[in-house]
Design a protein around this motif. Structure first.
Motif, PDB file in Angstrom:
ATOM      1  N   ALA A  92       0.831  -1.213   0.000  1.00 40.40           N
ATOM      2  CA  ALA A  92       0.000   0.000   0.000  1.00 40.40           C
ATOM      3  C   ALA A  92       0.863   1.259   0.000  1.00 40.40           C
ATOM      4  O   ALA A  92       0.499   2.269  -0.619  1.00 40.40           O
ATOM      5  CB  ALA A  92      -0.943   0.001   1.200  1.00 40.40           C
ATOM      6  N   GLY A  93       2.004   1.205   0.679  1.00 42.81           N
ATOM      7  CA  GLY A  93       2.932   2.336   0.686  1.00 42.81           C
ATOM      8  C   GLY A  93       3.561   2.548  -0.678  1.00 42.81           C
ATOM      9  O   GLY A  93       3.688   3.681  -1.156  1.00 42.81           O
ATOM     10  N   ALA A  94       3.942   1.449  -1.331  1.00 36.13           N
ATOM     11  CA  ALA A  94       4.509   1.535  -2.675  1.00 36.13           C
ATOM     12  C   ALA A  94       3.473   2.063  -3.658  1.00 36.13           C
ATOM     13  O   ALA A  94       3.781   2.866  -4.545  1.00 36.13           O
ATOM     14  CB  ALA A  94       5.030   0.166  -3.102  1.00 36.13           C
ATOM     15  N   GLU A  95       2.228   1.634  -3.483  1.00 35.65           N
ATOM     16  CA  GLU A  95       1.137   2.091  -4.343  1.00 35.65           C
ATOM     17  C   GLU A  95       0.891   3.590  -4.170  1.00 35.65           C
ATOM     18  O   GLU A  95       0.701   4.315  -5.152  1.00 35.65           O
ATOM     19  CB  GLU A  95      -0.126   1.299  -3.996  1.00 35.65           C
ATOM     20  N   LEU A  96       0.907   4.059  -2.934  1.00 33.29           N
ATOM     21  CA  LEU A  96       0.724   5.488  -2.683  1.00 33.29           C
ATOM     22  C   LEU A  96       1.873   6.285  -3.291  1.00 33.29           C
ATOM     23  O   LEU A  96       1.659   7.324  -3.916  1.00 33.29           O
ATOM     24  CB  LEU A  96       0.595   5.766  -1.189  1.00 33.29           C
ATOM     25  N   LEU A  97       3.091   5.804  -3.110  1.00 31.33           N
ATOM     26  CA  LEU A  97       4.241   6.488  -3.712  1.00 31.33           C
ATOM     27  C   LEU A  97       4.104   6.586  -5.222  1.00 31.33           C
ATOM     28  O   LEU A  97       4.434   7.615  -5.818  1.00 31.33           O
ATOM     29  CB  LEU A  97       5.542   5.748  -3.375  1.00 31.33           C
ATOM     30  N   ALA A  98       3.631   5.531  -5.845  1.00 32.15           N
ATOM     31  CA  ALA A  98       3.447   5.534  -7.297  1.00 32.15           C
ATOM     32  C   ALA A  98       2.454   6.613  -7.724  1.00 32.15           C
ATOM     33  O   ALA A  98       2.582   7.184  -8.811  1.00 32.15           O
ATOM     34  CB  ALA A  98       2.980   4.161  -7.778  1.00 32.15           C
ATOM     35  N   LYS A  99       1.490   6.927  -6.868  1.00 35.33           N
ATOM     36  CA  LYS A  99       0.523   7.992  -7.161  1.00 35.33           C
ATOM     37  C   LYS A  99       1.124   9.375  -6.906  1.00 35.33           C
ATOM     38  O   LYS A  99       0.840  10.327  -7.626  1.00 35.33           O
ATOM     39  CB  LYS A  99      -0.729   7.827  -6.292  1.00 35.33           C
ATOM     40  N   VAL A 100       1.930   9.481  -5.850  1.00 33.29           N
ATOM     41  CA  VAL A 100       2.474  10.769  -5.420  1.00 33.29           C
ATOM     42  C   VAL A 100       3.644  11.224  -6.291  1.00 33.29           C
ATOM     43  O   VAL A 100       3.758  12.406  -6.626  1.00 33.29           O
ATOM     44  CB  VAL A 100       2.926  10.697  -3.944  1.00 33.29           C
ATOM     45  N   LEU A 101       4.526  10.302  -6.644  1.00 26.88           N
ATOM     46  CA  LEU A 101       5.793  10.673  -7.288  1.00 26.88           C
ATOM     47  C   LEU A 101       5.660  11.442  -8.597  1.00 26.88           C
ATOM     48  O   LEU A 101       6.396  12.423  -8.777  1.00 26.88           O
ATOM     49  CB  LEU A 101       6.682   9.448  -7.478  1.00 26.88           C
ATOM     50  N   PRO A 102       4.790  11.088  -9.521  1.00 27.89           N
ATOM     51  CA  PRO A 102       4.749  11.877 -10.760  1.00 27.89           C
ATOM     52  C   PRO A 102       4.479  13.371 -10.522  1.00 27.89           C
ATOM     53  O   PRO A 102       5.174  14.223 -11.074  1.00 27.89           O
ATOM     54  CB  PRO A 102       3.622  11.223 -11.558  1.00 27.89           C
ATOM     55  N   GLY A 103       3.515  13.678  -9.689  1.00 30.31           N
ATOM     56  CA  GLY A 103       3.230  15.076  -9.373  1.00 30.31           C
ATOM     57  C   GLY A 103       4.334  15.730  -8.580  1.00 30.31           C
ATOM     58  O   GLY A 103       4.651  16.910  -8.768  1.00 30.31           O
ATOM     59  N   HIS A 104       4.943  14.961  -7.696  1.00 30.10           N
ATOM     60  CA  HIS A 104       6.030  15.491  -6.874  1.00 30.10           C
ATOM     61  C   HIS A 104       7.229  15.843  -7.752  1.00 30.10           C
ATOM     62  O   HIS A 104       7.797  16.927  -7.639  1.00 30.10           O
ATOM     63  CB  HIS A 104       6.422  14.462  -5.808  1.00 30.10           C
ATOM     64  N   ILE A 105       7.572  14.931  -8.645  1.00 27.74           N
ATOM     65  CA  ILE A 105       8.701  15.177  -9.542  1.00 27.74           C
ATOM     66  C   ILE A 105       8.417  16.362 -10.448  1.00 27.74           C
ATOM     67  O   ILE A 105       9.281  17.227 -10.663  1.00 27.74           O
ATOM     68  CB  ILE A 105       9.035  13.903 -10.346  1.00 27.74           C
ATOM     69  N   ALA A 106       7.212  16.438 -10.969  1.00 29.54           N
ATOM     70  CA  ALA A 106       6.838  17.567 -11.829  1.00 29.54           C
ATOM     71  C   ALA A 106       6.956  18.885 -11.071  1.00 29.54           C
ATOM     72  O   ALA A 106       7.455  19.882 -11.617  1.00 29.54           O
ATOM     73  CB  ALA A 106       5.426  17.376 -12.363  1.00 29.54           C
ATOM     74  N   LEU A 107       6.513  18.910  -9.830  1.00 27.86           N
ATOM     75  CA  LEU A 107       6.599  20.113  -9.009  1.00 27.86           C
ATOM     76  C   LEU A 107       8.048  20.512  -8.768  1.00 27.86           C
ATOM     77  O   LEU A 107       8.428  21.669  -8.941  1.00 27.86           O
ATOM     78  CB  LEU A 107       5.885  19.895  -7.669  1.00 27.86           C
ATOM     79  N   VAL A 108       8.871  19.554  -8.355  1.00 25.82           N
ATOM     80  CA  VAL A 108      10.282  19.847  -8.070  1.00 25.82           C
ATOM     81  C   VAL A 108      10.992  20.306  -9.343  1.00 25.82           C
ATOM     82  O   VAL A 108      11.802  21.231  -9.322  1.00 25.82           O
ATOM     83  CB  VAL A 108      10.978  18.617  -7.443  1.00 25.82           C
ATOM     84  N   ARG A 109      10.657  19.673 -10.460  1.00 25.99           N
ATOM     85  CA  ARG A 109      11.262  20.070 -11.732  1.00 25.99           C
ATOM     86  C   ARG A 109      10.860  21.505 -12.090  1.00 25.99           C
ATOM     87  O   ARG A 109      11.704  22.344 -12.401  1.00 25.99           O
ATOM     88  CB  ARG A 109      10.853  19.095 -12.833  1.00 25.99           C
ATOM     89  N   GLU A 110       9.566  21.805 -12.020  1.00 30.53           N
ATOM     90  CA  GLU A 110       9.081  23.130 -12.413  1.00 30.53           C
ATOM     91  C   GLU A 110       9.558  24.225 -11.460  1.00 30.53           C
ATOM     92  O   GLU A 110       9.948  25.309 -11.888  1.00 30.53           O
ATOM     93  CB  GLU A 110       7.544  23.095 -12.476  1.00 30.53           C
ATOM     94  N   ALA A 111       9.546  23.931 -10.163  1.00 32.27           N
ATOM     95  CA  ALA A 111       9.878  24.952  -9.167  1.00 32.27           C
ATOM     96  C   ALA A 111      11.374  25.119  -8.931  1.00 32.27           C
ATOM     97  O   ALA A 111      11.808  26.158  -8.434  1.00 32.27           O
ATOM     98  CB  ALA A 111       9.190  24.618  -7.843  1.00 32.27           C
ATOM     99  N   PHE A 112      12.172  24.108  -9.309  1.00 31.79           N
ATOM    100  CA  PHE A 112      13.598  24.174  -8.979  1.00 31.79           C
ATOM    101  C   PHE A 112      14.493  23.731 -10.132  1.00 31.79           C
ATOM    102  O   PHE A 112      15.250  24.532 -10.687  1.00 31.79           O
ATOM    103  CB  PHE A 112      13.867  23.330  -7.728  1.00 31.79           C
ATOM    104  N   LEU A 113      14.407  22.472 -10.519  1.00 32.38           N
ATOM    105  CA  LEU A 113      15.387  21.893 -11.438  1.00 32.38           C
ATOM    106  C   LEU A 113      15.433  22.588 -12.793  1.00 32.38           C
ATOM    107  O   LEU A 113      16.519  22.798 -13.351  1.00 32.38           O
ATOM    108  CB  LEU A 113      15.122  20.398 -11.615  1.00 32.38           C
TER     109      LEU A 113
END
Length: 144
Positions: A102-123
């Motif tokens: 369930a934790g891996a499943e939640l991460l799979a949902k969270v990570l795409p948006g998280h990566i997009a945010l970090v990329r747009e706001a910083f990287l």
């Protein structure tokens, strides 16, 4: 004796770091809240994603967290079925924390948006050479 003076460039760098860090942290916290996670809980899950399981004491060192603080976060995640804890077979004093499906499943949902945010706001806002300099400089600060 510590130098009590600070140059304009030093002050500018310090305030830029604070402002950038604060903005990024607020944006990340908001994004993670949409998934019912705190930043600390997300970091625990993300660390476990690669490792599968870790000793709680090792995880606390990586996270630069107190054992009590990590225990609280682990309990919250465990109550949601995202992680589990058990006593180590090799050392009865050690507790192992494990990422559950369930934790891996939640991460799979969270990570795409998280990566997009970090990329747009910083990287995407810094060049590769600036990113390398930031990494080197902040690694020195973090190691202190």
């Amino acid at each position: 004796m510590v130098d009590q003076q600070i140059s304009r460039d030093e002050l500018s760098a310090y305030f830029a770091l604070r402002a950038a860090g604060d903005r990024l942290q607020r944006a990340v916290a908001t994004q993670l809240r949409e998934h019912g996670l705190t930043e600390a809980q997300f970091t625990v899950l993300a660390q476990l994603q690669d490792a599968g399981e870790l000793r709680m004491s090792d995880l606390a060192q990586v996270l630069v967290a107190s054992k009590n603080g990590l225990t609280y976060q682990a309990t919250q995640l465990e109550n949601r079925g995202l992680v589990s804890r058990r006593t180590s077979e090799e050392d009865a004093r050690a507790v192992i924390i494990r990422l559950e499906p369930a934790g891996a499943e939640l991460l799979a949902k969270v990570l795409p948006g998280h990566i997009a945010l970090v990329r747009e706001a910083f990287l995407d806002r810094v060049s590769a050479s600036e990113l390398a300099a930031i990494s080197r400089g902040l690694a020195k600060v973090a190691a202190n």
